[in-house]
Motif scaffolding. Structure first.
Motif, PDB file in Angstrom:
ATOM      1  N   ARG A   5       0.831  -1.192   0.000  1.00 31.61           N
ATOM      2  CA  ARG A   5       0.000   0.000   0.000  1.00 31.61           C
ATOM      3  C   ARG A   5       0.875   1.255   0.000  1.00 31.61           C
ATOM      4  O   ARG A   5       1.907   1.309   0.653  1.00 31.61           O
ATOM      5  N   ASN A   7      -0.095   4.138   1.294  1.00 31.34           N
ATOM      6  CA  ASN A   7      -0.296   4.745   2.609  1.00 31.34           C
ATOM      7  C   ASN A   7      -0.506   3.655   3.650  1.00 31.34           C
ATOM      8  O   ASN A   7      -1.627   3.184   3.855  1.00 31.34           O
ATOM      9  N   TYR A   8       0.571   3.258   4.286  1.00 35.49           N
ATOM     10  CA  TYR A   8       0.492   2.216   5.305  1.00 35.49           C
ATOM     11  C   TYR A   8      -0.073   2.800   6.601  1.00 35.49           C
ATOM     12  O   TYR A   8      -1.025   2.290   7.173  1.00 35.49           O
ATOM     13  N   HIS A   9       0.525   3.889   7.053  1.00 39.79           N
ATOM     14  CA  HIS A   9       0.061   4.580   8.258  1.00 39.79           C
ATOM     15  C   HIS A   9       0.203   6.078   8.050  1.00 39.79           C
ATOM     16  O   HIS A   9       1.190   6.544   7.477  1.00 39.79           O
ATOM     17  N   GLN A  10      -0.789   6.830   8.481  1.00 40.56           N
ATOM     18  CA  GLN A  10      -0.736   8.282   8.364  1.00 40.56           C
ATOM     19  C   GLN A  10      -1.071   8.916   9.706  1.00 40.56           C
ATOM     20  O   GLN A  10      -2.029   8.510  10.366  1.00 40.56           O
ATOM     21  N   VAL A  77      -9.493   4.851   6.693  1.00 39.95           N
ATOM     22  CA  VAL A  77      -8.708   3.617   6.636  1.00 39.95           C
ATOM     23  C   VAL A  77      -9.420   2.652   5.699  1.00 39.95           C
ATOM     24  O   VAL A  77     -10.622   2.762   5.463  1.00 39.95           O
ATOM     25  N   ASN A 128      -5.755   4.517   4.001  1.00 44.61           N
ATOM     26  CA  ASN A 128      -4.628   4.032   4.780  1.00 44.61           C
ATOM     27  C   ASN A 128      -4.965   2.727   5.481  1.00 44.61           C
ATOM     28  O   ASN A 128      -6.131   2.459   5.793  1.00 44.61           O
ATOM     29  N   ILE A 131      -4.569   4.949  10.793  1.00 42.54           N
ATOM     30  CA  ILE A 131      -4.469   6.397  10.984  1.00 42.54           C
ATOM     31  C   ILE A 131      -4.305   6.676  12.478  1.00 42.54           C
ATOM     32  O   ILE A 131      -4.945   6.030  13.313  1.00 42.54           O
TER      33      ILE A 131
END
Length: 235
Positions: A5, A7-10, A77, A128, A131
């Motif tokens: 992905r 955006n794994y974590h934001q 998410v 994501n 988050i």
């Protein structure tokens, strides 16, 4: 399933201008979501909306729900329904499974592959796996179905594929008996959807807000309401 992905974590810093709202599974019910946000007092120019995922299927406006991700105030998410949508790229047969869970709208989109590719690109680039939202009361973590035992497993490393799947498919922590409940470490509150319930469910510092299918209403909660739910449950 698509594992790599963008955006794994934001992480989001504190909203100094307005209110942050956290919403349960929407499932294509665009008008119902906007009505709930309006009732809650949402203002586009100052506020933010954080979704626990499952924007698509079942309702009559799944595309409009996905296009909310293009708004500067809407963040989400990925849910298991979006995960299935992304898997169409490598396994077109997944559309049969999607249709059985309310994905009939995709049959029409098969005639417009450019539009379908565009919508999948929105999901891939804008949603994501997890988050974190900083607030004046503490940090709030979002994943679709459940969180890992320690929030640092998301923020400080990359989970193995099978553990990532649990974050948007598993109801294990939701279904744990009270005697086995444990708080998620290194986060103040976590918020999830995925598992249907008549009302909001709180277990330690974990809160599930997927009330649409059972109550016909989309749950919308502020930071203050989330922390009050946690406090009342643990008092």
């Amino acid at each position: 399933m698509l594992k790599k992905r963008i955006n794994y974590h934001q992480r989001f810093s504190r909203n100094e201008r307005g209110t942050d709202y956290f919403v349960g599974d929407v499932h294509g019910h665009y008008d119902l979501l906007l009505t709930a946000l309006t009732k809650a007092g949402f203002k586009e120019n100052t506020d933010r909306v954080f979704s626990v995922g499952d924007l698509i299927n079942r309702g009559d406006k799944p595309i409009a729900c996905l296009e909310l991700l293009l708004k500067p105030w809407f963040f989400a998410v990925i849910g298991n329904h979006e995960d299935m949508l992304l898997s169409l790229k490598d396994n077109p047969a997944v559309i049969n499974s999607l249709v059985t869970v309310g994905g009939d709208w995709l049959l029409e989109l098969e005639k417009n592959p450019k539009k379908l590719t565009f919508l999948m690109a929105i999901v891939y680039t804008k949603m994501n796996l997890a988050i974190t939202v900083e607030t004046s009361l503490g940090n709030i973590g979002l994943t679709h179905a459940q969180a890992p035992d320690d929030w640092l497993e998301i923020t400080d490393s990359v989970l193995p594929d099978e553990q990532q799947d649990l974050l948007f498919w598993s109801s294990e922590k939701f279904n744990r008996p009270k005697s086995l409940e444990q708080p998620i470490k290194n986060i103040d509150v976590t918020v999830h959807g995925h598992t249907n319930s008549e009302a909001v469910v709180v277990k330690q510092n974990q809160i599930w807000i997927d009330t649409l299918r059972c109550s016909k209403q989309i749950t919308v909660l502020t930071v203050e309401q989330l922390f009050k739910l946690k406090q009342v449950h643990n008092d």
